[in-house]
Design a protein around this motif. Structure first.
Motif, PDB file in Angstrom:
ATOM      1  N   ARG A  72       0.826  -1.207   0.000  1.00  0.00           N
ATOM      2  CA  ARG A  72       0.000   0.000   0.000  1.00  0.00           C
ATOM      3  C   ARG A  72       0.865   1.264   0.000  1.00  0.00           C
ATOM      4  O   ARG A  72       0.621   2.195  -0.762  1.00  0.00           O
ATOM      5  N   ASP A  75       2.559   1.811  -3.437  1.00  0.00           N
ATOM      6  CA  ASP A  75       1.569   2.236  -4.439  1.00  0.00           C
ATOM      7  C   ASP A  75       1.185   3.703  -4.237  1.00  0.00           C
ATOM      8  O   ASP A  75       1.098   4.469  -5.202  1.00  0.00           O
ATOM      9  N   GLU A  76       0.948   4.100  -2.985  1.00  0.00           N
ATOM     10  CA  GLU A  76       0.563   5.479  -2.685  1.00  0.00           C
ATOM     11  C   GLU A  76       1.711   6.444  -2.999  1.00  0.00           C
ATOM     12  O   GLU A  76       1.490   7.515  -3.557  1.00  0.00           O
ATOM     13  N   ALA A  80       1.650   9.410  -5.739  1.00  0.00           N
ATOM     14  CA  ALA A  80       1.931  10.789  -5.328  1.00  0.00           C
ATOM     15  C   ALA A  80       3.089  11.370  -6.137  1.00  0.00           C
ATOM     16  O   ALA A  80       3.026  12.515  -6.595  1.00  0.00           O
ATOM     17  N   GLU A 102       8.175  10.346   0.013  1.00  0.00           N
ATOM     18  CA  GLU A 102       6.822   9.850   0.283  1.00  0.00           C
ATOM     19  C   GLU A 102       6.871   8.506   1.016  1.00  0.00           C
ATOM     20  O   GLU A 102       6.125   8.270   1.962  1.00  0.00           O
ATOM     21  N   ARG A 106       5.598   7.910   4.883  1.00  0.00           N
ATOM     22  CA  ARG A 106       4.539   6.933   5.127  1.00  0.00           C
ATOM     23  C   ARG A 106       4.980   5.865   6.139  1.00  0.00           C
ATOM     24  O   ARG A 106       4.211   5.462   7.003  1.00  0.00           O
TER      25      ARG A 106
END
Length: 143
Positions: A72, A75-76, A80, A102, A106
């Motif tokens: 996850r 992928d995010e 972004a 990013e 995260r």
């Protein structure tokens, strides 16, 4: 002598770049290949499920949870970075920096929220007491 070697190296790089341009071949580091993205996910899993700077402060995740979280997160972060505005002449370096930032943010946010969550703390506490109970019963059995 060193300046001459450096100058020669620069000329060789310029020649190589010129040849690639003539052959209509370009080089860019963005977007990353699927193989690279998989390697990034594997690195995230390792950071979250084994001893690392994060785990020393926030604990570790089970490999299964870390794998799902890594999927996850990557992928995010990819989405972004792909939608980030970067200069048109960017060769991928700036967007790669966005991608890396990013992912790092995260990972840190997830581990912080997990350690701050009462449910996570309770879960960790229950696991610790279960281990302690098992150790106690082993000691009692051996006595």
């Amino acid at each position: 002598m060193a300046a001459k070697a450096e100058s020669s190296s620069t000329v060789q790089m310029d020649d190589a770049t010129s040849k690639l341009e003539q052959m209509n071949i370009s080089f860019s580091i963005w977007p990353p290949t699927q193989r690279t993205r998989d390697a990034v996910k594997k690195g995230i899993v390792e950071s979250l499920s084994t001893t690392s700077i994060l785990s020393k402060r926030y604990g570790t995740l089970l490999t299964e949870e870390a794998t799902a979280v890594a999927e996850r997160m990557e992928d995010e972060a990819y989405a972004a970075a792909s939608s980030a505005s970067v200069p048109a002449d960017d060769d991928g370096i700036e967007i790669l920096q966005v991608y890396s930032k990013e992912i790092s943010e995260r990972m840190l946010d997830y581990m912080k929220s997990r350690s701050a969550s009462p449910a996570a703390a309770s879960s960790t506490l229950n696991e610790d007491s279960t281990v302690h109970d098992e150790e106690s019963s082993t000691v009692e059995t051996q006595s």
